[in-house]
Design an enzyme around this catalytic site. Structure first.
Site, PDB file in Angstrom:
ATOM      1  N   ARG A 200       0.972  -0.752   0.049  1.00 50.80           N
ATOM      2  CA  ARG A 200       0.203   0.131   0.145  1.00 50.80           C
ATOM      3  C   ARG A 200       1.045   1.226   0.139  1.00 50.80           C
ATOM      4  O   ARG A 200       1.935   1.599   0.570  1.00 50.80           O
ATOM      5  CB  ARG A 200      -1.143   0.236   1.362  1.00 50.80           C
ATOM      6  CG  ARG A 200      -1.706  -1.021   1.323  1.00 50.80           C
ATOM      7  CD  ARG A 200      -3.198  -0.584   0.224  1.00 50.80           C
ATOM      8  NE  ARG A 200      -4.029  -0.972   0.036  1.00 50.80           N
ATOM      9  CZ  ARG A 200      -4.001  -2.425  -0.340  1.00 50.80           C
ATOM     10  NH1 ARG A 200      -3.059  -2.222  -1.357  1.00 50.80           N
ATOM     11  NH2 ARG A 200      -5.362  -3.333  -1.134  1.00 50.80           N
TER      12      ARG A 200
ATOM     13  N   ASP B  45       4.574   0.029  -6.470  1.00 49.14           N
ATOM     14  CA  ASP B  45       2.943  -0.434  -7.851  1.00 49.14           C
ATOM     15  C   ASP B  45       2.110   0.539  -6.559  1.00 49.14           C
ATOM     16  O   ASP B  45       1.354   0.242  -7.175  1.00 49.14           O
ATOM     17  CB  ASP B  45       3.146  -2.275  -7.570  1.00 49.14           C
ATOM     18  CG  ASP B  45       2.045  -2.484  -8.214  1.00 49.14           C
ATOM     19  OD1 ASP B  45       1.748  -1.904  -9.332  1.00 49.14           O
ATOM     20  OD2 ASP B  45       0.929  -3.717  -7.988  1.00 49.14           O
TER      21      ASP B  45
ATOM     22  N   GLU C 289      -2.610   7.305  -5.084  1.00 50.32           N
ATOM     23  CA  GLU C 289      -2.912   6.817  -6.415  1.00 50.32           C
ATOM     24  C   GLU C 289      -4.132   7.244  -6.946  1.00 50.32           C
ATOM     25  O   GLU C 289      -4.676   7.125  -7.820  1.00 50.32           O
ATOM     26  CB  GLU C 289      -2.210   5.783  -6.501  1.00 50.32           C
ATOM     27  CG  GLU C 289      -2.706   4.664  -5.610  1.00 50.32           C
ATOM     28  CD  GLU C 289      -2.786   3.037  -5.384  1.00 50.32           C
ATOM     29  OE1 GLU C 289      -1.558   3.029  -5.195  1.00 50.32           O
ATOM     30  OE2 GLU C 289      -3.761   2.269  -5.815  1.00 50.32           O
TER      31      GLU C 289
ATOM     32  N   HIS D 119      -0.584  -0.011  -9.973  1.00 51.87           N
ATOM     33  CA  HIS D 119      -1.158  -0.987  -8.792  1.00 51.87           C
ATOM     34  C   HIS D 119      -1.072  -2.315  -9.854  1.00 51.87           C
ATOM     35  O   HIS D 119      -3.075  -2.117 -10.322  1.00 51.87           O
ATOM     36  CB  HIS D 119      -2.207  -0.642  -8.062  1.00 51.87           C
ATOM     37  CG  HIS D 119      -3.193  -0.854  -7.032  1.00 51.87           C
ATOM     38  ND1 HIS D 119      -3.087  -0.482  -5.725  1.00 51.87           N
ATOM     39  CD2 HIS D 119      -3.218  -1.969  -6.598  1.00 51.87           C
ATOM     40  CE1 HIS D 119      -3.163  -0.819  -5.252  1.00 51.87           C
ATOM     41  NE2 HIS D 119      -3.331  -2.227  -5.479  1.00 51.87           N
TER      42      HIS D 119
HETATM   43  P1  NAD Z   1      -2.187 -11.144   5.318  1.00 49.92           P
HETATM   44  O1  NAD Z   1      -3.354 -10.761   6.096  1.00 49.92           O
HETATM   45  O2  NAD Z   1      -1.691 -12.586   4.836  1.00 49.92           O
HETATM   46  O3  NAD Z   1       0.288 -10.559   5.578  1.00 49.92           O
HETATM   47  C1  NAD Z   1       0.150  -9.735   5.962  1.00 49.92           C
HETATM   48  C2  NAD Z   1       1.222 -10.182   7.346  1.00 49.92           C
HETATM   49  O4  NAD Z   1       1.452  -8.231   8.223  1.00 49.92           O
HETATM   50  C3  NAD Z   1       0.869 -10.434   7.841  1.00 49.92           C
HETATM   51  O5  NAD Z   1       1.315 -12.130   8.178  1.00 49.92           O
HETATM   52  C4  NAD Z   1       0.734  -9.537   9.855  1.00 49.92           C
HETATM   53  O6  NAD Z   1       1.501 -10.058  10.624  1.00 49.92           O
HETATM   54  C5  NAD Z   1       1.880  -8.587   9.477  1.00 49.92           C
HETATM   55  N1  NAD Z   1       1.931  -7.151   9.623  1.00 49.92           N
HETATM   56  C6  NAD Z   1       0.535  -6.832  10.116  1.00 49.92           C
HETATM   57  N2  NAD Z   1       1.650  -6.158  11.272  1.00 49.92           N
HETATM   58  C7  NAD Z   1       3.112  -5.285  10.634  1.00 49.92           C
HETATM   59  C8  NAD Z   1       3.648  -4.531  11.168  1.00 49.92           C
HETATM   60  N3  NAD Z   1       3.970  -3.874  11.296  1.00 49.92           N
HETATM   61  N4  NAD Z   1       5.002  -4.653  10.433  1.00 49.92           N
HETATM   62  C9  NAD Z   1       5.657  -5.940   9.993  1.00 49.92           C
HETATM   63  N5  NAD Z   1       4.529  -7.078   9.191  1.00 49.92           N
HETATM   64  C10 NAD Z   1       2.966  -6.475  10.096  1.00 49.92           C
HETATM   65  O7  NAD Z   1      -1.882  -9.800   4.052  1.00 49.92           O
HETATM   66  P2  NAD Z   1      -1.444 -10.597   2.767  1.00 49.92           P
HETATM   67  O8  NAD Z   1      -2.181 -11.246   1.610  1.00 49.92           O
HETATM   68  O9  NAD Z   1       0.041 -11.352   2.040  1.00 49.92           O
HETATM   69  O10 NAD Z   1      -1.240  -8.976   2.003  1.00 49.92           O
HETATM   70  C11 NAD Z   1       0.166  -8.033   1.961  1.00 49.92           C
HETATM   71  C12 NAD Z   1      -0.789  -6.981   1.673  1.00 49.92           C
HETATM   72  O11 NAD Z   1      -0.550  -6.598   0.195  1.00 49.92           O
HETATM   73  C13 NAD Z   1      -2.055  -6.151   1.938  1.00 49.92           C
HETATM   74  O12 NAD Z   1      -2.490  -5.536   3.100  1.00 49.92           O
HETATM   75  C14 NAD Z   1      -2.577  -5.604   0.618  1.00 49.92           C
HETATM   76  O13 NAD Z   1      -2.125  -4.136   1.243  1.00 49.92           O
HETATM   77  C15 NAD Z   1      -0.976  -5.731  -0.842  1.00 49.92           C
HETATM   78  N6  NAD Z   1      -2.318  -6.698  -1.359  1.00 49.92           N
HETATM   79  C16 NAD Z   1      -1.660  -5.569  -2.788  1.00 49.92           C
HETATM   80  C17 NAD Z   1      -1.419  -5.691  -4.102  1.00 49.92           C
HETATM   81  C18 NAD Z   1      -1.898  -4.868  -4.956  1.00 49.92           C
HETATM   82  O14 NAD Z   1      -2.030  -5.340  -6.250  1.00 49.92           O
HETATM   83  N7  NAD Z   1      -0.439  -4.521  -4.950  1.00 49.92           N
HETATM   84  C19 NAD Z   1      -2.941  -7.217  -4.114  1.00 49.92           C
HETATM   85  C20 NAD Z   1      -2.893  -7.800  -2.935  1.00 49.92           C
HETATM   86  C21 NAD Z   1      -2.810  -7.027  -1.843  1.00 49.92           C
END
Ligand code: NAD
Length: 329
Positions: free
Chosen positions: A234, A258, A263, A295
């Site tokens: 994000r 990305d 954005e 994105h």
């Molecule tokens: P997920 O919930 O499986 O994993 C997120 C991880 O982050 C968890 O293990 C959590 O414990 C950890 N976390 C929480 N707070 C934290 C901190 N302060 N420091 C470090 N780690 C921390 O989520 P995911 O499916 O792996 O997705 C991760 C992120 O990817 C989503 O939140 C979303 O913002 C982003 N995303 C981006 C796209 C894109 O197209 N660019 C698409 C999907 C998801």
């Protein structure tokens, strides 16, 4: 059941129409981004399907509630963009797609790394212009490099596995360590230690109040000189103006984005015939060691099919009073 899909692109129409064959919902595709003004379009729609740059703040939700909307079906994993307290106050349910393809996003992060490390973005333009010289294109091997992974959930885990496959040493930071990372031989360390040791740093944690501007000017200074920063998570995890100073001084060696904090008014639209009003993004785009994608990390065929299937299943389960990937405040 009538569903209004905001911010829908042609690829959304194709995947949702294919996924709807077994459901027969009435789908209305709106290209418009959801905001206070466009919320009126959803009058009479019990379900509004929204994407990541739609405005789901309290005033917009209030307007949707007046129009009869009872469910917000997010077709995203992230839900930082919805006011969940307001949704609960309005007795509006919220569902999301907790997982669609962690491979899509993790592989895009790797694509950014390889584009930057082997300078593919520069080579692509150069050869198309008949310039077959190699000056300025020296890359580096990934094997033996240290990669820091911030957030080791679904996407961070796949990313770490890929990087371990390249022969990288993987450092991890997450308040909830994951045994899959330990099985890879990754090491959980404190954030500052990771910043100082990593040649490549990749963000895979959610945007929360605690992670907003997680990478700011001070943390950029803690990074190894010449290191690479990748953000496919994000935009607001990173303080974008601070990136400019770090790139100008040469402290930050490579940047792959990305996502971008501002954005919402830019990405997913063709604005190529308009002057770019965002001076921070405009400056970032001038650096030869920066690659920005709009994105698109989620945008694979497999992910689109899974997003449509899960979203429509969520709506069906919600209307039947069954478990439906609900998000609660
Ligand atoms: P997920 O919930 O499986 O994993 C997120 C991880 O982050 C968890 O293990 C959590 O414990 C950890 N976390 C929480 N707070 C934290 C901190 N302060 N420091 C470090 N780690 C921390 O989520 P995911 O499916 O792996 O997705 C991760 C992120 O990817 C989503 O939140 C979303 O913002 C982003 N995303 C981006 C796209 C894109 O197209 N660019 C698409 C999907 C998801």
């Amino acid at each position: 059941m009538r569903i209004m899909l905001f911010s829908s692109q042609r690829y959304d129409q194709e995947s949702f129409l294919a996924g709807n064959v077994g459901h027969a919902f009435e789908l209305n595709f709106q290209n418009a981004r959801l905001d206070f003004d466009t919320a009126a379009l959803a009058e009479g729609y019990p379900v509004v399907c929204a994407f990541i740059n739609d405005d789901l703040s309290a005033p917009v939700l209030e307007r949707l509630a007046v129009g009869g909307t009872r469910l917000i079906a997010l077709r995203s994993a992230g839900y930082n963009h919805i006011d969940l307290i307001a949704a609960r106050r309005l007795d509006m349910d919220v569902v999301r797609v907790p997982a669609y393809s962690p491979y899509a996003v993790a592989e895009h992060a790797v694509a950014l790394i390889l584009a930057l490390s082997r300078r593919l973005h520069r080579a692509y333009n150069r050869t198309r212009d008949g310039d077959f010289s190699l000056h300025g294109l020296i890359g580096f091997d990934l094997r033996g490099k240290t990669v820091g992974v911030i957030g080791t959930g679904q996407i961070g885990t796949v990313f770490a596995q890929i990087m371990a496959g390249f022969g990288c040493r993987v450092l991890a930071f997450d308040p909830q360590p994951n045994s899959a990372l330990l099985a890879l031989g990754a090491e959980y360390v404190e954030l500052d230690e990771m910043l100082a040791a990593s040649d490549i740093l990749s963000l895979h944690c959610p945007l929360l109040p605690a992670t907003r501007h997680l990478i700011d000017a001070a943390r950029l200074q803690l990074m190894k000189r010449g290191a690479m920063l990748i953000n496919t998570s994000r935009g607001a995890l990173v303080d974008a103006p601070a990136l400019i100073e770090a790139l100008k001084s040469g402290h930050l060696g490579y940047l792959g984005l990305d996502v971008y904090e501002e954005e919402a008014q830019l990405f997913f639209q063709d604005r190529s015939d308009l002057p770019l009003q965002d001076d921070v993004l405009a400056r970032l785009l001038t650096f030869p060691n920066v690659v920005v994608t709009a994105h698109q990390a989620f945008l694979t065929q497999e992910a689109l099919e899974a997003i449509a299937a899960t979203t429509l299943n969520n709506v069906a389960a919600w209307s039947a009073g069954q478990p439906c990937n609900q998000v609660v405040a």
